[in-house]
Design a protein around this motif. Structure first.
Motif, PDB file in Angstrom:
ATOM      1  N   ASP A 262       0.826  -1.206   0.000  1.00 46.67           N
ATOM      2  CA  ASP A 262       0.000   0.000   0.000  1.00 46.67           C
ATOM      3  C   ASP A 262       0.858   1.253   0.000  1.00 46.67           C
ATOM      4  O   ASP A 262       0.360   2.340  -0.286  1.00 46.67           O
ATOM      5  CB  ASP A 262      -0.925   0.007   1.225  1.00 46.67           C
ATOM      6  CG  ASP A 262      -2.074   0.984   1.061  1.00 46.67           C
ATOM      7  OD1 ASP A 262      -2.801   0.863   0.052  1.00 46.67           O
ATOM      8  OD2 ASP A 262      -2.231   1.872   1.921  1.00 46.67           O
ATOM      9  N   VAL A 263       2.140   1.112   0.327  1.00 42.92           N
ATOM     10  CA  VAL A 263       3.046   2.253   0.486  1.00 42.92           C
ATOM     11  C   VAL A 263       4.383   1.936  -0.172  1.00 42.92           C
ATOM     12  O   VAL A 263       4.743   0.768  -0.361  1.00 42.92           O
ATOM     13  CB  VAL A 263       3.257   2.578   1.980  1.00 42.92           C
ATOM     14  CG1 VAL A 263       1.992   3.152   2.597  1.00 42.92           C
ATOM     15  CG2 VAL A 263       3.694   1.335   2.762  1.00 42.92           C
ATOM     16  N   PHE A 264       5.134   3.014  -0.487  1.00 41.56           N
ATOM     17  CA  PHE A 264       6.375   2.851  -1.238  1.00 41.56           C
ATOM     18  C   PHE A 264       7.426   3.838  -0.737  1.00 41.56           C
ATOM     19  O   PHE A 264       7.107   4.827  -0.077  1.00 41.56           O
ATOM     20  CB  PHE A 264       6.119   3.079  -2.731  1.00 41.56           C
ATOM     21  CG  PHE A 264       5.037   2.197  -3.274  1.00 41.56           C
ATOM     22  CD1 PHE A 264       5.319   0.905  -3.696  1.00 41.56           C
ATOM     23  CD2 PHE A 264       3.720   2.639  -3.316  1.00 41.56           C
ATOM     24  CE1 PHE A 264       4.322   0.079  -4.160  1.00 41.56           C
ATOM     25  CE2 PHE A 264       2.706   1.817  -3.793  1.00 41.56           C
ATOM     26  CZ  PHE A 264       3.004   0.529  -4.208  1.00 41.56           C
ATOM     27  N   GLU A 265       8.664   3.556  -1.091  1.00 44.31           N
ATOM     28  CA  GLU A 265       9.751   4.458  -0.687  1.00 44.31           C
ATOM     29  C   GLU A 265       9.587   5.828  -1.322  1.00 44.31           C
ATOM     30  O   GLU A 265       9.882   6.852  -0.704  1.00 44.31           O
ATOM     31  CB  GLU A 265      11.106   3.858  -1.049  1.00 44.31           C
ATOM     32  CG  GLU A 265      11.500   2.669  -0.199  1.00 44.31           C
ATOM     33  CD  GLU A 265      12.973   2.351  -0.295  1.00 44.31           C
ATOM     34  OE1 GLU A 265      13.767   2.972   0.439  1.00 44.31           O
ATOM     35  OE2 GLU A 265      13.335   1.475  -1.111  1.00 44.31           O
ATOM     36  N   VAL A 266       9.161   5.876  -2.564  1.00 45.59           N
ATOM     37  CA  VAL A 266       8.857   7.125  -3.256  1.00 45.59           C
ATOM     38  C   VAL A 266       7.397   7.066  -3.688  1.00 45.59           C
ATOM     39  O   VAL A 266       6.972   6.096  -4.313  1.00 45.59           O
ATOM     40  CB  VAL A 266       9.762   7.332  -4.485  1.00 45.59           C
ATOM     41  CG1 VAL A 266       9.368   8.598  -5.241  1.00 45.59           C
ATOM     42  CG2 VAL A 266      11.229   7.389  -4.068  1.00 45.59           C
TER      43      VAL A 266
END
Length: 312
Positions: A262-266
């Motif tokens: 659901d989330v990413f580094e960028v």
């Protein structure tokens, strides 16, 4: 000429909810500033142009760094809408004498629901089946039963506890890793574990921990090497908890079976990210908390905290 003190609201979800709170805020003598958010966040440079005269600020995923706080001479209270505080330079805030709050405990159920959406999708291939049917096929994807599987929860706060409650409903075995929680503080269906044992024993590893210096790249090459080849990673915490290069490598070699992210580094996820190429990876848009009920709950708390800190 005396100007009204200003309240700045940049969080997109809070902006949607703002009509319910506008009269209350303006009746106390504040001018509302509600700039249009065109991307994921405002940069500190953009915020610096908005901040003069602002005494209260309800922020989203904005760049709240030292450069911003140096320009925030009138600011008294910053409320980071939601639960994440990793975007705030707390030292700079303290130096500027700005009180920083968030809205804790408001999204446990919502984010846990999303975690299980990823789990069910990975276990039963829902997105793969949907895409295939839309192209004219009629696939028979062989999934697996959740009952009897082991789920490992990394971070046992409000979200982790809600994930454990849902896992119990599915008949899963539940392990949890959280160095700040003792066994007598977890439900009877949950067994505390070391991170190493959890990774090696879990069919699903679910990340629900905050992003801190200790959890940054917690899931690195060594961590992935401990996971069985038929296991899955689900991240509903923060992108940098996962070393994405290490994740891409383990997916390319078949070291794990897939992931729900659901989330990413960028964020937003770059167009050239190799994560887009894996059919066994379900991609989200940092949207796990975004329900009508959750937005209303967090927004009410944000306004309450903001006005309380301003003396109302």
């Amino acid at each position: 000429m005396v100007t009204e003190p200003k309240i700045l609201v940049t969080c997109k979800q809070m902006q949607v909810e703002l009509p319910r709170h506008q009269e209350r805020i303006e009746s106390l003598g504040y001018e509302l500033l509600v700039p249009e958010l065109k991307g994921q966040q405002f940069s500190s440079e953009e915020l610096s142009d908005l901040i003069p005269g602002v005494v209260g600020f309800i922020a989203g995923d904005d760049e709240l760094d030292e450069a911003f706080f140096k320009t925030a001479g009138d600011l008294k209270i910053l409320v980071r809408w939601g639960i994440g505080m990793d975007s705030v330079d707390h030292r700079a805030a303290a130096a500027a004498e700005v009180v920083v709050r968030n809205t804790p405990g408001v999204f446990g159920a919502e984010v846990a629901d999303m975690a299980f959406a990823y789990i069910l999708n990975l276990a039963r291939g829902i997105n793969v089946i949907d895409e295939s049917i839309r192209s004219g096929d009629w696939p028979k994807f062989e999934g697996f039963t959740l009952a009897g599987q082991t789920i490992g929860i990394v971070g046992f706060g409000a979200i982790g506890r809600e994930v454990a409650a849902r896992a119990a409903g599915f008949g899963m075995n539940v392990l949890a890793f959280d160095p700040f929680v003792s066994q007598d503080r977890v439900p009877t269906n949950v067994q505390l574990s070391t991170l190493e044992a959890l990774l090696s024993s879990s069919r699903f590893t679910v990340l629900t921990c905050p992003l801190t210096p200790e959890t940054n790249h917690l899931m690195d090459q060594k961590a992935f090497a401990r996971m069985p080849s038929d296991s899955y990673l689900v991240n509903v915490s923060r992108g940098p908890v996962v070393d994405e290069e290490a994740l891409i490598q383990v997916l390319e070699t078949g070291g794990i079976a897939g992931a729900g992210l659901d989330v990413f580094e960028v964020e937003p996820l770059p167009q050239n990210s190799a994560l887009r190429n894996f059919p066994n990876v379900v991609l989200g848009s940092h949207n796990g908390s975004n329900t009508r009920e959750g937005v209303a709950r967090a927004s009410s708390k944000a306004v309450d905290f903001l006005l309380s800190e301003l003396g109302h």
